[in-house]
Design an enzyme around this catalytic site. Structure first.
Site, short mmCIF file in Angstrom:
data_model
loop_
_atom_site.label_atom_id
_atom_site.label_comp_id
_atom_site.label_asym_id
_atom_site.label_seq_id
_atom_site.Cartn_x
_atom_site.Cartn_y
_atom_site.Cartn_z
N LYS A 5 -8.66 15.71 6.22
CA LYS A 5 -8.30 16.16 7.57
C LYS A 5 -9.31 17.13 8.14
O LYS A 5 -9.56 17.16 9.34
CB LYS A 5 -6.92 16.82 7.54
CG LYS A 5 -5.81 15.86 7.16
CD LYS A 5 -4.44 16.52 7.31
CE LYS A 5 -3.34 15.56 6.93
NZ LYS A 5 -3.24 15.30 5.49
N CYS A 32 -20.88 -5.70 -6.14
CA CYS A 32 -20.21 -6.27 -7.31
C CYS A 32 -20.50 -7.77 -7.43
O CYS A 32 -20.22 -8.54 -6.50
CB CYS A 32 -18.70 -6.05 -7.22
SG CYS A 32 -17.84 -6.77 -8.63
N LEU A 62 -3.13 -6.17 -1.45
CA LEU A 62 -2.03 -6.45 -2.38
C LEU A 62 -0.70 -6.12 -1.73
O LEU A 62 -0.60 -5.19 -0.92
CB LEU A 62 -2.19 -5.58 -3.65
CG LEU A 62 -3.40 -5.90 -4.54
CD1 LEU A 62 -3.57 -4.81 -5.60
CD2 LEU A 62 -3.26 -7.27 -5.20
N CYS A 115 -22.27 -4.34 -16.89
CA CYS A 115 -22.65 -4.06 -15.50
C CYS A 115 -22.25 -2.63 -15.11
O CYS A 115 -21.19 -2.14 -15.50
CB CYS A 115 -21.94 -5.06 -14.59
SG CYS A 115 -22.18 -4.78 -12.84
N CYS A 133 -15.66 10.40 -2.40
CA CYS A 133 -15.71 9.00 -1.93
C CYS A 133 -15.70 8.96 -0.39
O CYS A 133 -14.90 9.64 0.26
CB CYS A 133 -14.53 8.22 -2.49
SG CYS A 133 -14.39 6.57 -1.80
N ASN A 188 -15.15 -0.04 -10.80
CA ASN A 188 -15.08 0.57 -9.46
C ASN A 188 -13.64 0.90 -9.06
O ASN A 188 -13.38 1.25 -7.92
CB ASN A 188 -15.74 -0.33 -8.41
CG ASN A 188 -15.04 -1.66 -8.23
OD1 ASN A 188 -14.02 -1.92 -8.87
ND2 ASN A 188 -15.57 -2.51 -7.38
N ASP A 192 0.82 -1.20 0.00
CA ASP A 192 0.00 0.00 0.00
C ASP A 192 0.87 1.27 0.00
O ASP A 192 0.66 2.17 0.81
CB ASP A 192 -0.86 -0.04 1.29
CG ASP A 192 -2.07 0.86 1.18
OD1 ASP A 192 -2.37 1.31 0.07
OD2 ASP A 192 -2.71 1.11 2.21
#
Ligand code: SF4
Ligand code: SF4
Length: 353
Positions: A230, A255, A175, A198, A221, A161, A140
């Site tokens: 923040k 999904c 990941l 879809c 989001c 998405n 990450d």
């Protein structure tokens, strides 16, 4: 660096076997070609969709050139680890407006340490087999285009998405990457996507955060708003957040490929402190000391206490009026944080106070 007599085909198979023994569900090997994804990222940054996440814009061309980020890199081993807790009722919690919804990836222990440790163990296994070699592990990490790398390594396609989707495993996985200086045979990249016609994720998004397929305006989001942002949450978005107090899973829950998601094998990713069944009002009463104690080793720490209270205040503003909800809000009317006070005032106003 490897010796010329090394059997690279056998080694790449061993790396995959060892990865699975270390708890990863899938391991793929990618080359260094990520160019088209860099252009996509540049366009996304230029549009300002990253909001306050300035780290996304740093690192320049190193992001799409793993060998610039870690000189000598020849391949990237991309690994995925499922995190879906087995028996969670989280989808149901979304409908229980007085209960807090915490994103599924954040219910258990923080994944960074666990995955980093496993990647280190994988590197050590390789070293035992072939002797010293060059490597670096990432989890990450901003300068690594981990989704593009996963796609190149054959782990799945990037769905509408914007998450990596796998036909056998859905998208509830973390990941990790091991950059190596070994000329391993690369895996077949995922070149076909299976979203088809879809649009479920685009349609369900509570804040309408998708500009279109494959393009997310992070500023809208809920994951960004409740974790990364923040300052105050924009007033017009607050009613749309519902009871989601740390992240959001809606575009994954809906999904169809997540019918194939498998429960995690890691005990560490199971819910802690009953976070999969906690009342907003109860969490809002936590003192800072309690917050720090209960979120030790948890991704929730990332938000920090003030943002945690800010998010809970929004959730309480969206909850049905009840004595516990109103009492919890009233108790923080004079909170030490100006941001929390302002969100509490907003929440009380939602209840006509
Ligand atoms: S995480 Fe939630 S808010 Fe963010 S894009 Fe997905 S559905 Fe929308
Ligand atoms: S919900 Fe549909 S469009 Fe969205 S990522 Fe899943 S398959 Fe693709």
């Amino acid at each position: 660096m490897s010796s010329p007599s090394l059997d690279l085909v056998a080694l790449s198979q061993s790396i995959k076997d060892w990865g699975r023994e270390l708890g990863f569900q899938q391991v793929g090997i990618a080359g260094l070609e990520l160019g088209e994804h860099e252009a996509h990222l540049e366009r996304w940054l230029a549009a300002g969709y990253h909001g306050e996440m300035d780290y996304m814009g740093a690192h320049g061309s190193k992001r799409s050139h793993p060998d610039e980020l870690v000189p000598g890199t020849l391949r990237v081993v991309s690994l995925r680890m499922d995190y879906l807790p087995g028996d969670t009722l989280m989808a149901q919690r979304l409908g229980e407006k007085e209960t807090a919804y915490v994103s599924r990836y954040a219910l258990g222990r923080d994944y960074h340490k666990l995955i980093r440790k496993r990647l280190q163990q994988l590197a050590e296994r390789i070293q035992q087999a072939i002797g010293p070699f060059g490597y670096r592990a990432f989890v990450d990490s901003a300068p690594v285009l981990e989704k593009a790398i996963a796609e190149q390594a054959g782990l799945g396609w990037i769905g509408k998405n914007t998450l990596v989707l796998n036909r056998k495993a859905g998208s509830y996985f973390f990941l990790g990457e091991l950059f190596v200086d070994l000329p391993l045979p690369v895996d077949e990249p995922t070149t076909t996507e299976h979203c088809g016609r879809c649009t479920a994720c685009l349609d369900i998004c509570p804040t309408n955060a998708f500009v279109g397929p494959y393009v997310l305006d992070a500023r809208r989001c809920i994951s960004y708003l409740t974790i990364e942002l923040k300052g105050p949450i924009p007033t017009e978005l607050r009613p749309l957040i519902g009871n989601r107090v740390f992240g959001c899973d809606d575009c994954q829950i809906v999904c169809p490929w997540n019918r194939f998601a498998r429960p995690t094998e890691q005990g560490d990713f199971q819910p802690r402190h009953s976070l999969d069944n906690a009342q907003l009002a109860e969490l809002f009463r936590w003192s800072e000391e309690e917050f720090l104690r209960r979120t030790e080793g948890s991704p929730l720490r990332r938000a920090g206490y003030e943002r945690w209270l800010r998010n809970l205040a929004v959730g309480l503003g969206n909850a049905p009026s009840s004595i516990p909800v109103l009492q919890a809000l009233e108790a923080r009317r004079e909170d030490a944080s100006e941001m929390v006070r302002e969100h509490v005032q907003w929440a009380l106003a939602q209840h006509g106070r």
